[in-house]
Design an enzyme around this catalytic site. Sequence first.
Site, mmCIF file in Angstrom:
data_model
loop_
_atom_site.group_PDB
_atom_site.id
_atom_site.type_symbol
_atom_site.label_atom_id
_atom_site.label_comp_id
_atom_site.label_asym_id
_atom_site.label_seq_id
_atom_site.Cartn_x
_atom_site.Cartn_y
_atom_site.Cartn_z
ATOM 1 N N GLU A 268 41.806 40.646 46.372
ATOM 2 C CA GLU A 268 42.147 41.733 45.670
ATOM 3 C C GLU A 268 40.656 42.585 45.518
ATOM 4 O O GLU A 268 39.625 42.440 44.911
ATOM 5 C CB GLU A 268 42.512 41.462 44.221
ATOM 6 N N CYS A 302 39.441 49.013 39.463
ATOM 7 C CA CYS A 302 39.655 49.163 40.785
ATOM 8 C C CYS A 302 40.722 49.872 40.890
ATOM 9 O O CYS A 302 40.951 50.783 42.015
ATOM 10 C CB CYS A 302 40.269 47.634 41.252
#
Length: 514
Positions: A268, A302
């Site tokens: 991720e 993110c």
Amino acid sequence: MNLHYLEKLGVDAFRTGSVYNSVIGGEFNQAGTGEQFAARSPIDGAQTALFQNASVEQLNAAVEQAEAAFKAWRTVPAPKRGEFVRIIGNLAREYKEELAQVVTLESGKILPEALGEVQEWIDVCDFAVGMSRQLHGLTIVSERPGHRMMEQWQPLGPVAVISAFNFPMAVWAWNAMLGLVCGDSIVWKPSEKTPLCALAIQAIVDKALELMPEVPKGVCSLIVGGRDVGQAISEDRRFPLVSATGSTAMGRSVGETVGKRLGRSLLELGGNNAMIVSETADLDLALRAIVFAAVGTAGQRCTTLRRLIAQESIVDNLIERLPKSYSSLRIGDPRNDGVLIGPLVDQGSFERMQSTLKTAVEQGGEIVYGGERLTDNVPAGGFYVNPAIVRIAHDAPIVQEETFAPILYVMTYETIEQALDIQNNVPQGLSSAIFTESMREAEFFMSPAGSDCGIANVNIGTSGAEIGGAFGGEKETGGGRESGSDAWRNYMRRTTNTINYGGDLPLAQGIVFE
Ligand code: NAD
């Protein structure tokens, strides 16, 4: 530093003298031989605690405990494993306020966002408890008479979790809560920037272990350390799965190391998220979404909005209104009511923001708003910035990069096809959004020829995903999916069983072998 909420959580129990260490198999472990390091709060740069990096022996001890725990845990019925996660979730509810305060202290995010992060952990617990009764496979018809085929999902083994500073609790929860109901044991290496958050979580896990003493203590261990410890974890064949969240550089290294030993990695990584704003969009709605997505968590998500791709007929309207919205946002101590933007995580982050802005200007960008450090009415020692808006051509090379700070690049497009080309033409593929009132544009955006990201939203910003969906992105974002939907399958191994209940032994593909 002795903060009352750490005391209430029981974190101080993990300390000898002035140094915190790893927690292996439910025991505070002092065998660290690595260098000591100081954890600091981004709020004012003050040292919060001293930690000692884990030694090779400690990592070994954690893996051995995790292996032993796994052997017992994998045979516990999954709904019973769910019971343990339910207890953890209830404790997270009980200590939500204290946990959020640790998140704010170490990550610098404002308290409402920190509370949201703990809520995400609680929500994942509920989700995982439900999943613990639904770890199902398929039944498949066989081509052979008197045969049946089926799939089963089995526990995988000890799972390593490496996490980033900006979601110091939620990322562990996405992985660990699902991993636990799937029958795995978890060894966690948190970010070296947020080790107190990890100890706070471990304190909750310890309380849960006390309430359910039949659970093997080695199901959750915590290894303190930085990149070297992360590298040692990636190399360790005893982890069939390494789940790593962080920068693309980190993911490339973990992916290569785990790949070399043919293990599995769940990555991720960084995003470079875009929002297309069409001339048909509800601009008031879009404006609110842009502001939250671009400056929330001080641009350190993110999924933070980094590229605004506006239709040329409305770009001036947005460029005029955005600075007004930005200037109304209170920036300061994230513990204070009414503050919406806290500090950057550290000086390195501030310096990267400044050098990116310099490069953007060199590449023809114009800073329309912000970018500078603020020193008035903010705690001394922290790096507080005015979020920046930069008008720039879509093909400026700097736009290809993720800078983990609040910089919003604004660029224009003529046609929706061109907007999608601009959006997709970056190495990362995490989150994307379109604001439009046109059904055709919305459907095109979500079609096979549309957004190439793991997240593609319509009339919603790029950040703030719900846990029910699978979370993650494509290309250099790493391809991993965590949290909701069928992400649980990452933490299990699939077996295909063929059962012969007939009296004969027919071969597949009609082969005769006699
Ligand atoms: P980082 O890459 O500096 O560190 C992340 C973790 O990796 C830390 O625990 C660190 O110690 C460890 N690490 C670093 N190098 C390593 C190596 N070579 N081998 C093994 N472990 C290593 O990231 P950060 O600054 O903490 O977090 C910000 C980054 O994380 C941003 O790029 C952001 O986009 C990304 N992020 C992605 C997601 C997602 O779900 N896609 C979520 C949160 C953050």
